[in-house]
Scaffold this motif. Sequence first.
Motif, PDB file in Angstrom:
ATOM      1  N   UNK A  58      -4.982 -10.235   4.759  1.00 33.13           N
ATOM      2  CA  UNK A  58      -4.450 -10.631   3.440  1.00 33.13           C
ATOM      3  C   UNK A  58      -5.528 -10.569   2.370  1.00 33.13           C
ATOM      4  N   UNK A  59      -6.687 -11.103   2.685  1.00 35.95           N
ATOM      5  CA  UNK A  59      -7.756 -11.146   1.680  1.00 35.95           C
ATOM      6  C   UNK A  59      -8.434  -9.794   1.501  1.00 35.95           C
ATOM      7  N   UNK A  60      -8.656  -9.071   2.588  1.00 34.02           N
ATOM      8  CA  UNK A  60      -9.374  -7.797   2.495  1.00 34.02           C
ATOM      9  C   UNK A  60      -8.546  -6.730   1.777  1.00 34.02           C
ATOM     10  N   UNK A  61      -7.234  -6.725   1.992  1.00 32.01           N
ATOM     11  CA  UNK A  61      -6.369  -5.726   1.349  1.00 32.01           C
ATOM     12  C   UNK A  61      -5.848  -6.183  -0.001  1.00 32.01           C
ATOM     13  N   UNK A  62      -6.033  -7.467  -0.329  1.00 33.51           N
ATOM     14  CA  UNK A  62      -5.499  -7.970  -1.595  1.00 33.51           C
ATOM     15  C   UNK A  62      -3.985  -7.985  -1.622  1.00 33.51           C
ATOM     16  N   UNK A  63      -3.367  -8.405  -0.511  1.00 32.35           N
ATOM     17  CA  UNK A  63      -1.917  -8.365  -0.425  1.00 32.35           C
ATOM     18  C   UNK A  63      -1.238  -9.341  -1.381  1.00 32.35           C
ATOM     19  N   UNK A  64      -1.965 -10.322  -1.888  1.00 31.07           N
ATOM     20  CA  UNK A  64      -1.346 -11.250  -2.816  1.00 31.07           C
ATOM     21  C   UNK A  64      -0.798 -10.548  -4.051  1.00 31.07           C
ATOM     22  N   UNK A  65      -1.642  -9.762  -4.715  1.00 31.11           N
ATOM     23  CA  UNK A  65      -1.207  -9.035  -5.905  1.00 31.11           C
ATOM     24  C   UNK A  65      -0.273  -7.883  -5.550  1.00 31.11           C
ATOM     25  N   UNK A  66      -0.495  -7.237  -4.407  1.00 30.54           N
ATOM     26  CA  UNK A  66       0.348  -6.107  -4.004  1.00 30.54           C
ATOM     27  C   UNK A  66       1.778  -6.550  -3.717  1.00 30.54           C
ATOM     28  N   UNK A  67       1.921  -7.662  -3.009  1.00 30.40           N
ATOM     29  CA  UNK A  67       3.264  -8.172  -2.721  1.00 30.40           C
ATOM     30  C   UNK A  67       3.931  -8.657  -4.007  1.00 30.40           C
ATOM     31  N   UNK A  68       3.141  -9.239  -4.908  1.00 32.64           N
ATOM     32  CA  UNK A  68       3.696  -9.631  -6.198  1.00 32.64           C
ATOM     33  C   UNK A  68       4.226  -8.431  -6.972  1.00 32.64           C
ATOM     34  N   UNK A  69       3.506  -7.314  -6.930  1.00 34.31           N
ATOM     35  CA  UNK A  69       3.968  -6.090  -7.593  1.00 34.31           C
ATOM     36  C   UNK A  69       5.253  -5.569  -6.957  1.00 34.31           C
ATOM     37  N   UNK A 228      -3.889   2.444   1.584  1.00 33.05           N
ATOM     38  CA  UNK A 228      -5.318   2.391   1.256  1.00 33.05           C
ATOM     39  C   UNK A 228      -6.084   1.577   2.291  1.00 33.05           C
ATOM     40  N   UNK A 229      -5.468   0.500   2.760  1.00 32.47           N
ATOM     41  CA  UNK A 229      -6.094  -0.359   3.771  1.00 32.47           C
ATOM     42  C   UNK A 229      -6.310   0.420   5.069  1.00 32.47           C
ATOM     43  N   UNK A 230      -5.363   1.274   5.417  1.00 33.67           N
ATOM     44  CA  UNK A 230      -5.491   2.087   6.626  1.00 33.67           C
ATOM     45  C   UNK A 230      -6.666   3.052   6.500  1.00 33.67           C
ATOM     46  N   UNK A 231      -6.853   3.628   5.327  1.00 32.14           N
ATOM     47  CA  UNK A 231      -7.973   4.549   5.127  1.00 32.14           C
ATOM     48  C   UNK A 231      -9.319   3.840   5.266  1.00 32.14           C
ATOM     49  N   UNK A 232      -9.387   2.588   4.831  1.00 34.54           N
ATOM     50  CA  UNK A 232     -10.653   1.859   4.861  1.00 34.54           C
ATOM     51  C   UNK A 232     -10.953   1.262   6.232  1.00 34.54           C
ATOM     52  N   UNK A 233      -9.926   0.805   6.933  1.00 37.69           N
ATOM     53  CA  UNK A 233     -10.144   0.096   8.204  1.00 37.69           C
ATOM     54  C   UNK A 233      -9.301   0.738   9.305  1.00 37.69           C
ATOM     55  N   UNK A 234      -9.324   2.064   9.355  1.00 36.69           N
ATOM     56  CA  UNK A 234      -8.488   2.785  10.310  1.00 36.69           C
ATOM     57  C   UNK A 234      -8.819   2.526  11.763  1.00 36.69           C
ATOM     58  N   UNK A 235     -10.019   2.055  12.051  1.00 37.02           N
ATOM     59  CA  UNK A 235     -10.409   1.830  13.442  1.00 37.02           C
ATOM     60  C   UNK A 235     -10.174   0.387  13.888  1.00 37.02           C
ATOM     61  N   UNK A 236      -9.822  -0.479  12.963  1.00 35.09           N
ATOM     62  CA  UNK A 236      -9.581  -1.883  13.304  1.00 35.09           C
ATOM     63  C   UNK A 236      -8.072  -2.077  13.503  1.00 35.09           C
ATOM     64  N   UNK A 237      -7.615  -1.808  14.709  1.00 39.40           N
ATOM     65  CA  UNK A 237      -6.188  -1.826  14.992  1.00 39.40           C
ATOM     66  C   UNK A 237      -5.565  -3.212  14.775  1.00 39.40           C
ATOM     67  N   UNK A 238      -6.170  -4.314  15.226  1.00 41.66           N
ATOM     68  CA  UNK A 238      -5.562  -5.630  14.990  1.00 41.66           C
ATOM     69  C   UNK A 238      -5.352  -5.950  13.512  1.00 41.66           C
ATOM     70  N   UNK A 239      -6.343  -5.618  12.670  1.00 40.39           N
ATOM     71  CA  UNK A 239      -6.174  -5.890  11.241  1.00 40.39           C
ATOM     72  C   UNK A 239      -5.074  -5.020  10.642  1.00 40.39           C
ATOM     73  N   UNK A 240      -4.989  -3.769  11.063  1.00 35.66           N
ATOM     74  CA  UNK A 240      -3.938  -2.896  10.569  1.00 35.66           C
ATOM     75  C   UNK A 240      -2.556  -3.409  10.991  1.00 35.66           C
ATOM     76  N   UNK A 241      -2.450  -3.872  12.227  1.00 40.97           N
ATOM     77  CA  UNK A 241      -1.179  -4.422  12.702  1.00 40.97           C
ATOM     78  C   UNK A 241      -0.813  -5.682  11.918  1.00 40.97           C
ATOM     79  N   UNK A 242      -1.808  -6.529  11.660  1.00 41.88           N
ATOM     80  CA  UNK A 242      -1.546  -7.738  10.884  1.00 41.88           C
ATOM     81  C   UNK A 242      -1.094  -7.385   9.463  1.00 41.88           C
TER      82      UNK A 242
END
Length: 272
Positions: A58-69, A228-242
């Motif tokens: 949530x914090x690394x991808x900035x989902x707060x503003x993205x979900x608001x949009x 964009x989050x996938x491009x930055x953290x493509x190898x961190x599968x748990x974070x991508x799933x979350x």
Amino acid sequence: MTGRLSRLLSLAFLVIAAVSVIVPFLALISAALQPTDTLVPRLEWPTDPQWDNFATAWSMAGFGSLIGSSAFIAVVVVPIAVVCSTLAGYAMGSMRLPGKTALFAFFIAGLTLPYEAIVIPLYFTMRDVGLIDTYWAVILPLIGAFMPFGIFWMRAHFESVPMEIIEAAQLDGAGRFRILVTILLPGARPALTTYGLLTFMWAWNQFLLALILIREPSRRTAPSGLGTFVQQYGENIPLLAAGTIIVIAPIVILYFVFQRKFVAGLVQGALK
């Protein structure tokens, strides 16, 4: 014997369909709860669930503003698209209009037009009118893109209403608008709910238009932010799933809340 075999085949089909939906979702949840250094998550409940992965994503991808949009775009698109589609479907389904068939065919042709074919000219059009990097650059095209299906959906509903009901209301002195509001709309709730939910889902999941027409990353939609989050953290599968669960959670919750009306609308449309 034939009836029993048919029931068994139907049951087997439903079980396969349910498993094909539930298993990937369970695998996604399992992957989201694994330690962040897990390279290949397996379909099993972790011994030490990492619930912090959701907060980290949530914090690394900035989902707060993205979900608001995404929420703002969907909340604006849905009522406008529903109202416009209802009025157009009412006119084409219950009124005698010159050239109605040709006009309906023109709207239906919009169903065959992919986003990829219009996104470049749409970009230059929005730039010329000064809407680039605003929510309206996505809202207005989405309303137009959802109209063909909405007109088709609502026209099918209003065509199924017996003309005797409308003619009786006209004999009693009711105008077109009053007939729509007081007589037809109460019976159209399943169709309206289904179309509204589908429109919300399509608007929420918008990726391409938001990615191209909105330059500021923090103002894009949640699916485009997830890309964009996938491009930055493509190898961190748990974070991508979350992150994926965070993006799809509102749609899943909305479906469960309106499940009965949604299914009723689909069944009603299928019967018609």
